[in-house]
Every structure is written in C-alpha cells, then in structure tokens.
Design an enzyme around this catalytic site. Structure first.
Site, PDB file in Angstrom:
ATOM      1  CB  ALA A  12      -1.419  35.692  76.353  1.00  0.00           C
ATOM      2  NE  ARG A  23     -12.052  34.901  86.827  1.00  0.00           N
ATOM      3  CZ  ARG A  23     -12.646  35.579  85.903  1.00  0.00           C
ATOM      4  NH1 ARG A  23     -13.811  35.182  85.458  1.00  0.00           N
ATOM      5  NH2 ARG A  23     -12.100  36.641  85.408  1.00  0.00           N
ATOM      6  CB  CYS A  46      -0.677  43.178  70.933  1.00  0.00           C
ATOM      7  SG  CYS A  46      -1.021  41.441  71.199  1.00  0.00           S
ATOM      8  CB  VAL A  83      10.427  24.800  82.703  1.00  0.00           C
ATOM      9  CG1 VAL A  83      10.296  23.294  82.513  1.00  0.00           C
ATOM     10  CG2 VAL A  83       9.576  25.275  83.867  1.00  0.00           C
ATOM     11  CG  ASN A 309      -5.508  36.624  76.108  1.00  0.00           C
ATOM     12  OD1 ASN A 309      -5.253  36.714  77.303  1.00  0.00           O
ATOM     13  ND2 ASN A 309      -4.822  37.280  75.184  1.00  0.00           N
ATOM     14  CE1 TYR A 430     -25.931  54.951  55.225  1.00  0.00           C
ATOM     15  CE2 TYR A 430     -28.330  54.950  55.485  1.00  0.00           C
ATOM     16  CZ  TYR A 430     -27.169  55.551  55.014  1.00  0.00           C
ATOM     17  OH  TYR A 430     -27.239  56.740  54.356  1.00  0.00           O
ATOM     18  CD1 TRP A 438     -26.768  49.516  48.524  1.00  0.00           C
ATOM     19  CD2 TRP A 438     -26.410  47.416  49.201  1.00  0.00           C
ATOM     20  NE1 TRP A 438     -27.876  48.781  48.192  1.00  0.00           N
ATOM     21  CE2 TRP A 438     -27.681  47.477  48.594  1.00  0.00           C
ATOM     22  CE3 TRP A 438     -25.978  46.187  49.697  1.00  0.00           C
ATOM     23  CZ2 TRP A 438     -28.512  46.362  48.477  1.00  0.00           C
ATOM     24  CZ3 TRP A 438     -26.794  45.078  49.574  1.00  0.00           C
ATOM     25  CH2 TRP A 438     -28.054  45.173  48.972  1.00  0.00           C
TER      26      TRP A 438
HETATM   27  C1  LIG Z   1       5.370  42.988  68.556  1.00  0.00           C
HETATM   28  C2  LIG Z   1       4.185  42.075  68.643  1.00  0.00           C
HETATM   29  C3  LIG Z   1       2.925  42.545  68.300  1.00  0.00           C
HETATM   30  C4  LIG Z   1       1.829  41.700  68.378  1.00  0.00           C
HETATM   31  N1  LIG Z   1       0.598  42.184  68.024  1.00  0.00           N
HETATM   32  C5  LIG Z   1      -0.481  41.372  68.100  1.00  0.00           C
HETATM   33  C6  LIG Z   1      -1.768  41.855  67.779  1.00  0.00           C
HETATM   34  O1  LIG Z   1      -1.936  43.027  67.424  1.00  0.00           O
HETATM   35  N2  LIG Z   1      -2.819  40.998  67.873  1.00  0.00           N
HETATM   36  C7  LIG Z   1      -2.667  39.702  68.284  1.00  0.00           C
HETATM   37  O2  LIG Z   1      -3.670  38.973  68.382  1.00  0.00           O
HETATM   38  N3  LIG Z   1      -1.455  39.223  68.602  1.00  0.00           N
HETATM   39  C8  LIG Z   1      -0.363  40.015  68.525  1.00  0.00           C
HETATM   40  N4  LIG Z   1       0.868  39.541  68.869  1.00  0.00           N
HETATM   41  C9  LIG Z   1       1.008  38.132  69.246  1.00  0.00           C
HETATM   42  C10 LIG Z   1       0.730  37.913  70.716  1.00  0.00           C
HETATM   43  O3  LIG Z   1       1.512  38.764  71.495  1.00  0.00           O
HETATM   44  C11 LIG Z   1       1.044  36.471  71.043  1.00  0.00           C
HETATM   45  O4  LIG Z   1       0.264  35.660  70.214  1.00  0.00           O
HETATM   46  C12 LIG Z   1       0.746  36.126  72.482  1.00  0.00           C
HETATM   47  O5  LIG Z   1       1.567  36.851  73.343  1.00  0.00           O
HETATM   48  C13 LIG Z   1       0.978  34.642  72.703  1.00  0.00           C
HETATM   49  O6  LIG Z   1       0.798  34.340  74.028  1.00  0.00           O
HETATM   50  P1  LIG Z   1       1.462  33.038  74.631  1.00  0.00           P
HETATM   51  O7  LIG Z   1       1.142  33.038  76.086  1.00  0.00           O
HETATM   52  O8  LIG Z   1       1.119  31.868  73.834  1.00  0.00           O
HETATM   53  O9  LIG Z   1       3.020  33.230  74.395  1.00  0.00           O
HETATM   54  P2  LIG Z   1       3.996  34.372  74.888  1.00  0.00           P
HETATM   55  O10 LIG Z   1       3.311  35.651  75.048  1.00  0.00           O
HETATM   56  O11 LIG Z   1       5.180  34.314  73.994  1.00  0.00           O
HETATM   57  O12 LIG Z   1       4.422  33.860  76.330  1.00  0.00           O
HETATM   58  C14 LIG Z   1       5.193  32.722  76.496  1.00  0.00           C
HETATM   59  C15 LIG Z   1       6.000  32.934  77.764  1.00  0.00           C
HETATM   60  O13 LIG Z   1       6.651  31.723  78.085  1.00  0.00           O
HETATM   61  C16 LIG Z   1       7.916  32.023  78.612  1.00  0.00           C
HETATM   62  N5  LIG Z   1       8.719  30.808  78.460  1.00  0.00           N
HETATM   63  C17 LIG Z   1       9.029  30.180  77.296  1.00  0.00           C
HETATM   64  N6  LIG Z   1       9.739  29.082  77.552  1.00  0.00           N
HETATM   65  C18 LIG Z   1       9.883  29.009  78.894  1.00  0.00           C
HETATM   66  C19 LIG Z   1      10.531  28.087  79.762  1.00  0.00           C
HETATM   67  N7  LIG Z   1      11.171  27.011  79.284  1.00  0.00           N
HETATM   68  N8  LIG Z   1      10.476  28.323  81.083  1.00  0.00           N
HETATM   69  C20 LIG Z   1       9.817  29.417  81.579  1.00  0.00           C
HETATM   70  N9  LIG Z   1       9.220  30.326  80.805  1.00  0.00           N
HETATM   71  C21 LIG Z   1       9.243  30.109  79.474  1.00  0.00           C
HETATM   72  C22 LIG Z   1       8.391  33.190  77.766  1.00  0.00           C
HETATM   73  O14 LIG Z   1       9.373  33.939  78.435  1.00  0.00           O
HETATM   74  C23 LIG Z   1       7.096  33.970  77.580  1.00  0.00           C
HETATM   75  O15 LIG Z   1       6.923  35.000  78.538  1.00  0.00           O
HETATM   76  C24 LIG Z   1       1.996  40.363  68.819  1.00  0.00           C
HETATM   77  C25 LIG Z   1       3.266  39.897  69.158  1.00  0.00           C
HETATM   78  C26 LIG Z   1       4.346  40.726  69.075  1.00  0.00           C
HETATM   79  C27 LIG Z   1       5.706  40.200  69.457  1.00  0.00           C
END
Ligand SMILES: Cc1cc2nc3c(=O)[nH]c(=O)nc-3n(C[C@H](O)[C@H](O)[C@H](O)COP(=O)(O)OP(=O)(O)OC[C@H]3O[C@@H](n4cnc5c(N)ncnc54)[C@H](O)[C@@H]3O)c2cc1C
Length: 459
Positions: A12, A23, A46, A83, A309, A430, A438
């Site tokens: 994300a 972009r 999610c 990394v 995001n 409403y 309310w």
């Molecule tokens: C089951 C589940 C349900 C969820 N439901 C919700 C929801 O309903 N609403 C909501 O807002 N949020 C939800 N979340 C949380 C949301 O998915 C995360 O907050 C979001 O994905 C975070 O994005 P990010 O890019 O920070 O991290 P991540 O999505 O964790 O991405 C980090 C990426 O970095 C990669 N990475 C890490 N270290 C390294 C490295 N050293 N070298 C290369 N790659 C690496 C990992 O493989 C991973 O793909 C949910 C999470 C889970 C697990």
C-alpha cells in the site's frame, strides 16, 4: 540528470508512493526501483478475511495493481527480492533476490514502506502445521488449504482484535466450531470494556465460544505433528486449525540498523511531509511509522491501510516535486463480525486518562432507521466528551447494519475540534429508511452535552 527512487516494500504505502511519483515525474527524470520480498504487490490484506470466508473472490481480485501494470508504467518492480541493508551514508541498499544473488543499488530518494510484522510469541508448537497467521495473500491461501483438509471441524482463533473477530466470522462461514481466546476480559480492546462486552455478547450469540482473561501457553500437536489443541492457563481447547490475530508491530529492523530514528512504539519517526526525521532524502509511511494522534497529542502506532495509502500518496507528491503533508489521525476504525458492526474513533477512556484529559461519558441505544420502518436495528453509541469544554473526545458504536460508518460523523467532528453541543446542531440527512429523525450519534451527543452541563453545575 536522472534521479533514482528506491522503494522498499511493494504494497500500500510503497506502491502508492511509487505510482504518485511516477505520475508527476517521467522515467527519464526519475527512475523507480521497488523491492518486494513477497510474490504479490499492491494487494489488499484487508480483504483476506472476506476472501477466506467466501464473501469475495481472491487472491487475484484483491490485487489492486499487478506487477505487470506497475512495470508498464516504468516502475522496475523486483518481486521476491528482499532488502537486507540500508546504507544511508552512501545512499544505497543491499538486496538479495530469490536466486540468492546480492547487489547494492544506489538511491537519490529512498522510501521505507516495510509495513508491520505480526506478533508471534515464542510458544511451544506455534510454528506447527495448522497454525496460521493472516497477513499476506500466501497466508490466505494456506488457511484455505487448511480448511480444505478432511475432518477440519474446530477452529481456535487466538486474539480478539479486529483481525481475530473477522477471522472468527470466516471460520463460522465454513461451518466450523469456533473458539476465540483473548487474554483480556473483553474482545476488541480498541473499545472500552463496556462496548467490548457487547461484541462478546454478539460473538457468543453467533455461536463463538469466547474464552477471555487467559493467556495461551502452547499449541499442542498430535501424532502427525499438526496443531491439535491450544493450551491456555487452565484448559485445553481442541483445534483442527489455529488462526493467530495477535496484533502487529512496526517492521523497522533495517531502519534501526541504519541508525534511523524510532519512536517509543518502535515505528519510524517522520515529519509532516513523511520525511524521516534527520534525513533529507529518506521517506517512510504506512505500518512502519508512528503517527500523531490529533486528539491526545501523543504519537501512536496504528497499522491501517487507510493511513498507508494516504502516506504513500503524500510521499509520492513530495518526491514528485509537489507539496503535501499528513495532518495526523483521530483513530478511526471499523470492523464487523457477521452482521454485527463495530466502530470507534478518538480516544477510549483509558487513552483519555493517559493523555491527562478528564471526561464525561454518555451511552445510548437507538435504531438504524425510524423505529416503524422495516429492519430498524438496535445500535449502542458511546461518547466521551471533555469536562467543562464539552469537546468531543471519542465515539464508539456497536450495532447492526448502518452502525459502523456513522462513526465518520465523529471523525469529522474530532478533526474540526467540535463540542458535543455543536454536534447536536449538525445538519445530518434524515429519512425513515436511513435513520430516526434524531440520528443515534446526535442522541448520544445530546446526552453527552447534558452530562457536561451537569458536571459543570456540580462544580
Ligand atoms: C487480515 C488483515 C485485515 C486488515 N483489514 C484492514 C481494514 O479493514 N482496514 C484497514 O484500514 N486496514 C486493514 N488492514 C491493515 C492494512 O492491510 C495495512 O495497514 C496495510 O497493508 C499497510 O500497508 P503498508 O504498505 O504499510 O505495509 P504492508 O501492506 O505490510 O506492506 C509492506 C510490504 O513490504 C514488504 N517488505 C517488508 N520488508 C521488506 C524488505 N526488507 N525487503 C523487501 N520487501 C519488504 C512486505 O513483504 C510487504 O509486502 C488489515 C490487515 C490485515 C493483515
């Protein structure tokens, strides 16, 4: 001269940053290299509980943008490549691909978007086959394979946070006997215990056995080496499948080794533009950073896709030559288990106390539609308002259809710094199919305003 942006983490935050930067800057101006150690990019974690539960398709449907789509936009996305070191002094990262080949890649701008790592306590049996974390699409596939095994009847979900309750729903949808174990007295500790109690009642009403106030000691394995039960302080809970939902912590090991600043919760510290403090060209966002809670004024680690995001977009705009900042969060989150919706924003009571804020509370029950309209469903709304000033501090809702997204009223009111008295005057929509005349949130605001006035009158 062409600059190079290196992104660590292809989900994300990382890919939002890469896409937004692309972009704004063409490939001959900005080269973008993104490292992702997993096999998927830009996927919705999610959606995993809903895919496992059968409400949505997966895993491809959960991928917002494929690797090919990123590459078509001149983003050099390297899947299966981890990394292993950041060298800020020389502006380079070391990586290792699936074949074990290691190399250094220099950067002019670096985005650290490594996300969070699920908590997995070092308990006996925790790594046994049949014990599943739920974080990646690969995890989702593993759970589905586990569910497809013959004779799977009982699931134990460890952890009663939002992932735990969503996974409890998924297990129920597969017709399993579900036990949910949480060390706290009530599930959903992002809510106050009185509201968590409603979630517990709802879970039990759905047939989930809720075991609370006890810690897991071990996963017990059978003769085949697979998970067969979960042992707590005082009992054993038979399990053909175990799902872990024990929360996450920021994945900042690489950043720490590189000497980058971490906060009290282990997340990277950034300025408002999402630039890592003390650096000029290192950015970070998503689950690996700490964020400012606008209500308490404290830094917090909140791992949510909604923030990741936004952070990614802001980083991409800034690297792209624009200007954007992240204001902070008010702590809004929604979830559900079957038809029970759960929502919170702002501070719960213990958070308000920790921030040194004094408050009054109001709890009301109302309905999602006019009482006479078909399918009007009960919901409970709780408000925290500051003593004297009446400023809204927090809002929690547990109910059925139409309950959860009402919390957004609170999110806006918190962001605007509104008092509960001001909330009463909000011109909300409403009509009988959508709310009582309310709205339940306004009923709670009225009761909270009365409580503030009574408290002030009492001195
Ligand atoms: C089951 C589940 C349900 C969820 N439901 C919700 C929801 O309903 N609403 C909501 O807002 N949020 C939800 N979340 C949380 C949301 O998915 C995360 O907050 C979001 O994905 C975070 O994005 P990010 O890019 O920070 O991290 P991540 O999505 O964790 O991405 C980090 C990426 O970095 C990669 N990475 C890490 N270290 C390294 C490295 N050293 N070298 C290369 N790659 C690496 C990992 O493989 C991973 O793909 C949910 C999470 C889970 C697990």
């Amino acid at each position: 001269m062409t600059e190079r942006l290196v992104v660590i983490g292809g989900d994300a935050a990382g890919m939002s940053a890469a896409s937004q930067a692309r972009r704004r800057r063409a490939a001959d101006d900005l080269e973008i290299v993104a490292f992702e150690r997993g096999h998927h990019t830009s996927y919705s974690a999610c959606g995993i509980p809903y895919w496992i539960g059968g409400a949505t398709q997966g895993p491809d449907a959960l991928v917002a943008r494929t690797a090919a789509e990123h590459r078509a936009r001149a983003i050099d996305l390297r899947l299966g490549t981890e990394v292993t070191q950041i060298d800020p002094e020389r502006g380079r990262v070391r990586s290792r691909d699936a074949a074990g080949t290691e190399q250094w890649t220099g950067y002019d701008q670096l985005v650290i978007a490594t996300g969070a790592v699920p908590v997995r306590p070092p308990l006996p049996g925790i790594d046994a086959p049949g014990v599943h974390g739920v974080q990646t699409l690969d995890d989702g596939e593993a759970v589905l394979r586990g569910l497809g095994r013959e004779g799977v009847r009982r699931a134990v979900v460890v952890g009663g946070g939002y992932i735990g309750v969503e996974m409890a729903e998924a297990m129920l949808r597969h017709g399993l006997d579900v036990t949910l174990i949480d060390r706290n007295e009530q599930p959903m500790t992002t809510l106050d215990p009185d509201m968590g109690r409603l979630v517990r009642d709802a879970l039990e009403g759905l047939g989930v056995r809720v075991v609370s106030g006890t810690s897991v000691r071990a996963v017990l394995t059978g003769d085949d080496g697979r998970a067969g039960a979960v042992a707590t302080d005082d009992a054993e809970h038979p399990a053909d499948l175990v799902v872990l939902g024990l929360g996450v912590r920021p994945q900042t090991g690489l950043a720490a080794e590189a000497g980058l600043p971490l906060g009290a919760h282990g997340g990277l510290l950034t300025d408002r533009a999402m630039r890592v403090l003390g650096t000029g060209n290192v950015w970070s966002g998503g689950d690996c950073v700490e964020v400012l809670n606008l209500v308490s004024g404290a830094m917090q680690h909140i791992a949510l896709g909604t923030h990741a995001n936004k952070h990614g977009r802001i980083i991409g705009i800034n690297i792209g030559g624009g200007y954007a900042t992240f204001p902070g969060v008010v702590g809004t989150a929604v979830s559900k288990v079957c038809d029970v919706e759960i929502a919170r924003t702002g501070l719960k009571e213990s958070q308000a106390r920790a921030a040194g804020l004094q408050y009054v509370t109001a709890v009301i029950e109302s309905t999602s539609r006019a009482g006479y309209y078909p399918d009007a469903a009960l919901m409970t709304v709780k408000i925290l308002a500051e003593r004297r000033t009446g400023r809204l501090l927090g809002l929690q809702i547990v109910g059925r259809e139409g309950a959860a997204k009402r919390v957004d009223i609170g999110a806006v009111a918190l962001t605007a710094g509104m008092t509960v008295e001001q909330m009463i005057g909000l011109d909300l929509g409403y009509a009988p199919p959508f709310s009582p005349v309310w709205d339940p949130v306004l009923v709670a605001a009225r009761k909270a305003a009365d409580a503030v006035a009574a408290d002030s009158a009492a001195g």
